[in-house]
Design a protein around this motif. Structure first.
Motif, short mmCIF file in Angstrom:
data_model
loop_
_atom_site.label_atom_id
_atom_site.label_comp_id
_atom_site.label_asym_id
_atom_site.label_seq_id
_atom_site.Cartn_x
_atom_site.Cartn_y
_atom_site.Cartn_z
N ASP A 15 0.82 -1.22 0.00
CA ASP A 15 0.00 0.00 0.00
C ASP A 15 0.85 1.27 0.00
O ASP A 15 0.52 2.25 -0.67
N ALA A 19 1.11 4.14 -3.05
CA ALA A 19 0.95 5.58 -2.81
C ALA A 19 2.15 6.36 -3.32
O ALA A 19 2.00 7.44 -3.90
N GLU A 51 -7.11 0.68 10.48
CA GLU A 51 -6.88 0.85 9.04
C GLU A 51 -6.87 2.32 8.63
O GLU A 51 -6.04 2.73 7.82
N GLN A 52 -7.77 3.12 9.21
CA GLN A 52 -7.79 4.54 8.84
C GLN A 52 -6.52 5.25 9.29
O GLN A 52 -6.01 6.12 8.58
N THR A 53 -5.98 4.86 10.43
CA THR A 53 -4.72 5.45 10.88
C THR A 53 -3.61 5.08 9.91
O THR A 53 -2.77 5.92 9.55
N ARG A 54 -3.59 3.85 9.46
CA ARG A 54 -2.59 3.42 8.48
C ARG A 54 -2.70 4.23 7.19
O ARG A 54 -1.69 4.71 6.67
N ILE A 55 -3.90 4.39 6.71
CA ILE A 55 -4.13 5.18 5.49
C ILE A 55 -3.64 6.60 5.70
O ILE A 55 -2.97 7.17 4.82
N ASN A 56 -3.96 7.20 6.83
CA ASN A 56 -3.52 8.56 7.13
C ASN A 56 -1.99 8.65 7.20
O ASN A 56 -1.40 9.63 6.72
N ILE A 58 0.19 6.71 5.68
CA ILE A 58 0.74 6.57 4.33
C ILE A 58 0.62 7.90 3.58
O ILE A 58 1.58 8.36 2.96
N ARG A 59 -0.54 8.52 3.65
CA ARG A 59 -0.74 9.82 3.00
C ARG A 59 0.25 10.83 3.54
O ARG A 59 0.90 11.55 2.78
#
Length: 101
Positions: A15, A19, A51-56, A58-59
């Protein structure tokens, strides 16, 4: 497919690689980081519990790299490295926390 380097002890997560590939400048900058610096970003991302923390994270990693940062902000360091002993803070906070899981 473009190969993107991982860290000192952590492999490149798919992931994060995806990105970074969305912004080729980010890939180029990522490759200029030392293996230890890449490792810190990957460990910080992998440490996310939700999962949302991981996404944040990565961004934010992509944004930080594009902004010239070389390490994640406020991250005390990877506890998985075998080439150096964890600091007292890491022992007390991070390692003890992982043992309680």
């Amino acid at each position: 497919m473009l190969n993107i380097s991982g860290g000192l002890v952590h492999q490149m997560p798919a992931d994060l690689a995806g990105a970074l590939r969305q912004k080729m400048d980010a890939v180029d900058l990522w490759e200029t980081l030392t293996p230890i610096a890449r490792n810190e970003f990957i460990c910080w991302i992998d440490d996310a519990k939700q999962e949302q923390t991981r996404i944040n994270r990565i961004r934010r990693t992509v944004e930080d790299i594009l902004g010239g940062k070389k390490r994640p902000c406020c991250w005390p360091g990877c506890i998985h490295r075998t080439d150096k002993k964890p600091g007292k803070w890491q022992q007390d906070v991070l390692i003890e926390k992982h043992l309680k899981k």
